[in-house]
Design an enzyme around this catalytic site. Structure first.
Site, short mmCIF file in Angstrom:
data_model
loop_
_atom_site.label_atom_id
_atom_site.label_comp_id
_atom_site.label_asym_id
_atom_site.label_seq_id
_atom_site.Cartn_x
_atom_site.Cartn_y
_atom_site.Cartn_z
N CYS A 61 0.82 -1.22 0.00
CA CYS A 61 0.00 0.00 0.00
C CYS A 61 0.85 1.26 0.00
O CYS A 61 0.31 2.37 -0.15
CB CYS A 61 -0.95 -0.01 1.20
SG CYS A 61 -2.30 -1.19 1.02
N LYS A 74 0.57 3.59 -3.08
CA LYS A 74 -0.57 4.48 -3.32
C LYS A 74 -0.11 5.87 -3.77
O LYS A 74 0.88 6.40 -3.27
CB LYS A 74 -1.40 4.63 -2.05
CG LYS A 74 -2.36 3.48 -1.79
CD LYS A 74 -3.30 3.82 -0.64
CE LYS A 74 -4.36 2.76 -0.47
NZ LYS A 74 -5.35 3.12 0.57
N ASP A 107 -14.37 6.57 1.27
CA ASP A 107 -14.67 5.37 2.06
C ASP A 107 -13.99 4.16 1.44
O ASP A 107 -13.37 4.23 0.38
CB ASP A 107 -16.19 5.17 2.16
CG ASP A 107 -16.61 4.76 3.56
OD1 ASP A 107 -15.91 3.92 4.17
OD2 ASP A 107 -17.61 5.29 4.06
N ASP A 108 -14.11 3.01 2.11
CA ASP A 108 -13.35 1.83 1.72
C ASP A 108 -13.91 1.11 0.50
O ASP A 108 -13.20 0.40 -0.19
CB ASP A 108 -13.27 0.86 2.90
CG ASP A 108 -12.53 1.46 4.08
OD1 ASP A 108 -11.32 1.69 3.95
OD2 ASP A 108 -13.16 1.72 5.12
N ASP A 138 -8.56 -3.60 -5.03
CA ASP A 138 -7.27 -3.20 -4.45
C ASP A 138 -6.18 -4.06 -5.07
O ASP A 138 -6.34 -5.28 -5.18
CB ASP A 138 -7.28 -3.37 -2.93
CG ASP A 138 -6.64 -2.19 -2.22
OD1 ASP A 138 -5.55 -1.78 -2.66
OD2 ASP A 138 -7.20 -1.68 -1.24
N ASP A 142 -11.57 -4.46 2.65
CA ASP A 142 -12.47 -3.32 2.42
C ASP A 142 -13.94 -3.71 2.59
O ASP A 142 -14.75 -2.89 3.00
CB ASP A 142 -12.24 -2.75 1.02
CG ASP A 142 -10.95 -1.96 0.91
OD1 ASP A 142 -10.46 -1.48 1.95
OD2 ASP A 142 -10.42 -1.84 -0.21
N HIS A 198 -8.43 -10.89 -14.68
CA HIS A 198 -7.89 -10.29 -15.89
C HIS A 198 -6.39 -10.10 -15.70
O HIS A 198 -5.93 -9.79 -14.59
CB HIS A 198 -8.56 -8.95 -16.18
CG HIS A 198 -8.13 -8.34 -17.48
ND1 HIS A 198 -8.49 -8.87 -18.70
CD2 HIS A 198 -7.36 -7.26 -17.75
CE1 HIS A 198 -7.97 -8.14 -19.67
NE2 HIS A 198 -7.28 -7.15 -19.12
N SER A 199 -5.63 -10.30 -16.77
CA SER A 199 -4.18 -10.18 -16.68
C SER A 199 -3.65 -9.37 -17.86
O SER A 199 -4.24 -9.35 -18.94
CB SER A 199 -3.53 -11.57 -16.68
OG SER A 199 -3.84 -12.26 -17.88
N ASP A 239 -10.49 0.56 7.43
CA ASP A 239 -9.23 -0.16 7.65
C ASP A 239 -8.07 0.79 7.42
O ASP A 239 -8.13 1.71 6.62
CB ASP A 239 -9.13 -1.42 6.79
CG ASP A 239 -9.24 -1.18 5.30
OD1 ASP A 239 -9.61 -0.06 4.89
OD2 ASP A 239 -8.95 -2.12 4.53
#
Length: 348
Positions: free
Chosen positions: A17, A20, A50-51, A68, A91, A140-141, A227
């Protein structure tokens, strides 16, 4: 001769994270002059950061939608998958919901890292989904310059029990379900400064699902929940305070932290995201020492739940925490807004 172990963190410029985009820059990216489409059934959008989004589908049921993903924060592929999946599912729990399915998001440098390594990442994500009682139902890749993994998660929640980050009340006590210091310990590991007795601590903390959130949702006195992830404790608490029109007092000595984080801070094991978080939120915070700033702004990956709890609900929160093997103590309280004080004040 055996080939050397792959170190995934060497293939990315960021970690977890801590990747970000800073809140300041994100505000510029999300700014729009277009008129927003209004849908009365969209119960939670992005207005208060919000999450997750929550949509009312009728009969008292809301659908939770969230995504995420990030670059590796650990070297082990299976653990990377576990951490990314745990973080994404969190989340849903933070909104008071229950996850029902997930799909994977994978970016992979196919010219640098073997597909078998990506398969281990996916397996780590699948393992956590099974722990959460959901299917990894697709994904998905893309071929990407750096490894990226995460989930898009769907959940359900009672529309009467949605836990927003903007409904906290003065007088609420603050509780945190996981210790701080994840960014510090993972940085220490990346710098080869992590002591043997602390190896694995951050990983296991990051891999703990925030399942208690679905149970805390049943308590009306839990007025807000979120979180704690990439913006650090101060960033996510600032969002609760700003969204709810309240202020906070944090008791620094009461905040749980991973072992030896202060020692690692002194050794320079501070992730880059810490400074970005302070640049975005520091003007809202009262006086604090450098040590306090570096811990409270430490970007967490798959961090704990931050709860705002009315006094008459504390016993119920403690009871649910005990059912999940946790012991919680208040780390601060919320107060009425007062322009003479900082949004968040830190006391010993």
């Amino acid at each position: 001769m055996a080939s050397p172990a792959i170190r995934l963190t060497q293939y990315s410029h960021g970690a977890g994270c801590g990747c970000k985009i800073s809140p300041k820059v994100l505000d510029k990216i999300l700014h729009t002059e277009q008129q927003k489409f209004f849908d009365p059934r969209l119960l939670v959008g992005n207005e208060t950061r919000d999450d997750a989004a929550v949509y009312d589908i009728g009969n008292g049921v809301g659908i939770i939608s969230t995504t995420d993903f990030f670059m590796p924060i650990v070297d082990d592929p299976f653990d990377f998958g576990r951490i990314a999946a745990t973080n994404a599912i969190s989340d849903v729990y933070a909104m008071g919901g229950k996850p029902i399915m997930a799909i994977a998001i994978l970016g992979w440098p196919i010219d640098k890292l073997a597909p078998e390594i990506a398969q281990q990442v996916i397996e780590g994500g699948r393992y956590v989904c099974q722990q959460a009682g959901i299917s990894l139902a697709g994904g998905h890749s893309i071929d990407a310059p750096e490894p990226i993994f995460g989930l898009a998660v769907t959940g359900i929640v009672s529309t009467e029990q949605v836990k927003k980050n903007s409904a906290a009340k003065p007088g609420c006590k603050l509780f945190l379900t996981k210790p701080l210091g994840i960014g510090i310990l993972t940085t220490a590991e990346k710098k080869s400064k992590l002591r043997p007795e602390h190896r694995g601590l951050a990983t296991e903390t990051m891999c703990q699902l925030n399942k208690p959130g679905a149970d805390f949702a049943h308590i009306p006195g839990v007025t807000a929940m979120t979180d704690v992830t990439g913006f650090g404790l101060l960033g996510h608490l600032s969002e609760i305070c700003q969204g709810s029109g309240v202020q906070a007092i944090l008791h620094y000595s009461a905040i749980p932290r991973l072992p030896a984080v202060e020692d690692y801070i002194a050794e320079g094991c501070v992730p880059g995201g810490t400074g970005r978080n302070f640049d975005s939120y520091g003007h809202l915070i009262g006086n604090m020492s450098d040590l306090q700033r570096q811990l409270l702004c430490d970007p967490q990956t798959s961090g704990g739940l931050l709860l705002a709890v009315l006094p008459d609900a504390e016993a119920d929160v403690q009871a649910i925490a005990a059912q999940h093997g946790m012991t919680l103590s208040p780390i601060g309280e919320l107060t009425s807004a007062d322009s003479r004080r900082a949004l968040i004040e830190i006391v010993v």
